[in-house]
Design a protein around this motif. Structure first.
Motif, short mmCIF file in Angstrom:
data_model
loop_
_atom_site.label_atom_id
_atom_site.label_comp_id
_atom_site.label_asym_id
_atom_site.label_seq_id
_atom_site.Cartn_x
_atom_site.Cartn_y
_atom_site.Cartn_z
N UNK A 185 -21.83 -26.44 -38.56
CA UNK A 185 -21.69 -25.66 -37.11
C UNK A 185 -21.97 -26.72 -35.89
N UNK A 186 -21.37 -26.45 -34.77
CA UNK A 186 -21.72 -27.57 -33.84
C UNK A 186 -22.33 -26.79 -32.49
N UNK A 187 -22.63 -27.18 -31.49
CA UNK A 187 -22.98 -26.72 -30.20
C UNK A 187 -22.10 -25.86 -29.66
N UNK A 188 -20.71 -26.29 -29.89
CA UNK A 188 -19.76 -25.35 -29.53
C UNK A 188 -19.90 -23.99 -29.94
N UNK A 189 -20.09 -23.93 -31.21
CA UNK A 189 -20.51 -22.40 -32.13
C UNK A 189 -21.59 -21.71 -31.07
N UNK A 190 -22.73 -22.30 -30.85
CA UNK A 190 -23.77 -21.77 -29.91
C UNK A 190 -22.91 -21.18 -28.67
N UNK A 191 -22.23 -21.82 -28.14
CA UNK A 191 -21.52 -21.57 -26.88
C UNK A 191 -20.73 -20.08 -27.02
N UNK A 192 -20.18 -20.13 -28.20
CA UNK A 192 -19.24 -18.74 -28.59
C UNK A 192 -20.22 -17.70 -28.90
N UNK A 193 -21.26 -18.04 -29.53
CA UNK A 193 -22.37 -17.01 -29.82
C UNK A 193 -22.90 -16.40 -28.37
N UNK A 194 -23.21 -17.32 -27.55
CA UNK A 194 -23.75 -16.75 -26.26
C UNK A 194 -22.62 -16.12 -25.31
N UNK A 195 -21.31 -16.49 -25.58
CA UNK A 195 -20.28 -15.64 -24.93
C UNK A 195 -20.12 -14.37 -25.39
N UNK A 196 -20.19 -14.25 -26.88
CA UNK A 196 -20.06 -13.01 -27.31
C UNK A 196 -21.11 -11.88 -27.11
N UNK A 197 -22.53 -12.50 -27.36
CA UNK A 197 -23.83 -11.76 -27.28
C UNK A 197 -24.30 -11.76 -25.95
N UNK A 198 -24.11 -12.72 -25.01
CA UNK A 198 -25.13 -12.93 -23.84
C UNK A 198 -26.44 -13.31 -24.03
N UNK A 199 -27.15 -13.20 -23.05
CA UNK A 199 -28.47 -13.63 -22.91
C UNK A 199 -29.61 -12.95 -23.94
N UNK A 200 -29.04 -11.80 -24.31
CA UNK A 200 -29.90 -10.91 -25.09
C UNK A 200 -29.65 -11.31 -26.80
N UNK A 201 -29.27 -12.70 -27.06
CA UNK A 201 -28.59 -12.97 -28.37
C UNK A 201 -29.52 -12.64 -29.51
#
Length: 142
Positions: free
Chosen positions: A56-72
């Protein structure tokens, strides 16, 4: 939390001192053979590292935050995001806030430097990353 300059300095110092990619054979990874660490892996202490983060890469964190926002951390994360969430929390536990402006872009560039270039080119690439992010580069390869 660490500033962009502190993150950059820690990674640049680590990469130039280690002077080799962290690999498990052919692939770059957060923890490689002989206790090597990649650009992002060096920001995660052993207590917060888990082998499930590999792949998993930093880009996967980007997708995570895009999907779930600041309340991840306040919502239930589905299994397909589990490892990227683990990576996000490992960085956060080590004072790297992926939600802070510029952090994910910097981490992505540093990960790209480690994964895509041989160590002989790291100093030039790190200088370029510093310039692109308004940071100071004061390191010399050992």
């Amino acid at each position: 939390m660490k500033t962009l300059q502190q993150i950059f300095d820690a990674v640049a110092t680590h990469l130039l001192k280690q002077n080799r990619q962290a690999k498990d054979g052919l692939s770059c990874c957060y923890r490689g053979i002989e206790n090597t660490k990649c650009a992002v892996g060096c920001l995660i202490d052993d207590a917060n590292y888990h082998p499930d983060m590999e792949g998993y890469t930093v880009e996967d964190i980007t997708y995570l935050l895009q999907e779930y926002g600041a309340n991840v951390n306040g919502v239930e994360i589905p299994a397909d995001y589990h490892s990227s969430h683990m990576l996000f929390n490992a960085l956060l536990a080590n004072k790297v806030n992926c939600e802070a402006p510029g952090v994910l872009a910097l981490l992505d560039s540093l990960q790209g430097c480690h994964d895509s270039y041989p160590p002989s080119q790291w100093e030039v690439e790190l200088q370029s990353i510093a310039n692109s992010n308004g940071l100071t580069f004061n390191h010399v390869q050992a």
